[in-house]
Design an enzyme around this catalytic site. Sequence first.
Site, PDB file in Angstrom:
ATOM      1  N   CYS B 104       0.891  -1.166   0.000  1.00 42.68           N
ATOM      2  CA  CYS B 104       0.000   0.000   0.000  1.00 42.68           C
ATOM      3  C   CYS B 104       0.925   1.209   0.000  1.00 42.68           C
ATOM      4  CB  CYS B 104      -0.909   0.025   1.228  1.00 42.68           C
ATOM      5  SG  CYS B 104      -1.784   1.596   1.446  1.00 42.68           S
ATOM      6  N   CYS B 107      -0.623   4.381   2.362  1.00 43.67           N
ATOM      7  CA  CYS B 107      -0.584   4.296   3.837  1.00 43.67           C
ATOM      8  C   CYS B 107      -0.004   2.921   4.135  1.00 43.67           C
ATOM      9  CB  CYS B 107      -1.930   4.601   4.483  1.00 43.67           C
ATOM     10  SG  CYS B 107      -3.401   3.912   3.726  1.00 43.67           S
ATOM     11  N   SER B 108      -0.761   2.027   4.743  1.00 43.54           N
ATOM     12  CA  SER B 108      -0.248   0.671   4.923  1.00 43.54           C
ATOM     13  C   SER B 108      -1.412  -0.308   4.988  1.00 43.54           C
ATOM     14  CB  SER B 108       0.607   0.567   6.191  1.00 43.54           C
ATOM     15  OG  SER B 108       1.738   1.409   6.116  1.00 43.54           O
ATOM     16  N   CYS B 109      -2.363  -0.176   4.050  1.00 45.66           N
ATOM     17  CA  CYS B 109      -3.540  -1.045   4.034  1.00 45.66           C
ATOM     18  C   CYS B 109      -3.103  -2.504   3.929  1.00 45.66           C
ATOM     19  CB  CYS B 109      -4.433  -0.675   2.856  1.00 45.66           C
ATOM     20  SG  CYS B 109      -5.128   0.987   3.021  1.00 45.66           S
TER      21      CYS B 109
END
Lengths: 234, 199
Positions: B104, B107-109
Amino acid sequence: MEGIADMGGTSGWGPARPPRADEPVFAEPWQGRAAALTILATRVSGRNVDAFRHAQERLDRAAYLDEGYFGRWLNAAELMLTEGAVLAPGEIDARARALRGEHVENPPVSVSVPESARPDAGPPTSAIAAWRSAPGSLRTIDAAPAFAVGQRVRAQNISPPGHTRLPGYVRGHAGVVEVVQPAAVFPDTHAHFLGENPQHVYSVRFDSHELWGEGADSFAVTVDLFENYLETTS
Amino acid sequence: MTTSSESGEAPSAALRTEALEQLLTERGLIDSEIVDAFITNYETNVGPLNGAKVVAKAWTDPEYRRRLLADGTSAIKELGFGGPQGEHIVVVENTPTTHNVVVCTLCSCYPWPVLGLPPGWYKDPVYRARVVKEPRTVLSEMGLDLGDDVHITVRDSTSEVRWLVLPERPAGTEHLTEEELVPLVTRDAMVGVAKAAAA
């Protein structure tokens, strides 16, 4: 908007390291508390997941990077809580200084918690349960998808001033629709409380040479793009 | 109370977290027991063991594998896994010639119901920035060397779609049961930065 969060393709970060198999979920105790508090803060400030991501997106480089992932969550939580008038600006800093023994003036706390700032907050004990069972982002819509699997599309070359999930590195580039995904709430408006505008999402496959030039290694990237971001290619 | 710690230096994230918890508790907006329960849940219940059970079942049950690749969310729910950050999970299969790797960049999905919270490297700017531009090099730095004949597809999770990789079943594991295969399925293989290996 352009900001530190849009990292795809940026340079200067150094080499990657092999993963550690035994890495703890929370390396330090504060990180787990910051994670839970941020999820709660999103709710008690009347925000949503898109507004949370937009809060992260607006952090400056130091606030985003210096204390890692949970540090940026904490900073985004503070932004949501001050904008939602749940906390006064500077209140967390003042309390933290007091906790380490400094004699500090508390910032004026004129804010109570206006009902309008937390329309769905409910009682505190239910906040995590409510988060777990929240309706989520998927929606059923009547409109047919504007683009079909196999169709060539282009990511618009635009710079939305507010929140967006259109990464900079695909803007202006053409790819092929690989999957039409379920319709979902449009982050660009939902983050700003301007409506859900649910629409179809497309996994678009981009060739590495289209994105990074002739000298690039050969591979593909799929990016999950909302219908509003896409246009037909001529 | 000490005076020696007084300085212009900004309070640490740990101290600011403690301050935030106090402030929200005093206003009656949160309950620290809820914070404790969240931490316990993601430290003990929701983690990559969930995804490993899904993969081991897919390796041993062709009909389940078919359902998993056709509708990941439903097939994963059959094993009781779902919830936040897992509203729509798409499962893609790695083979000797096609390799999927998930990121991601914005962000850090990450698919929490099957993998838990993301590991440090997944949230690191190094990975987020570079894996969409030079995946073969990044994977090599992380310890996975893929041949030039392997087609790489990077999956950038920019919407609420969450991606899970179904790794190849390692050679030499034909005699193992579903339960015996579970420990061979690693978090890293389910993101696509490693392969599953025989014990």
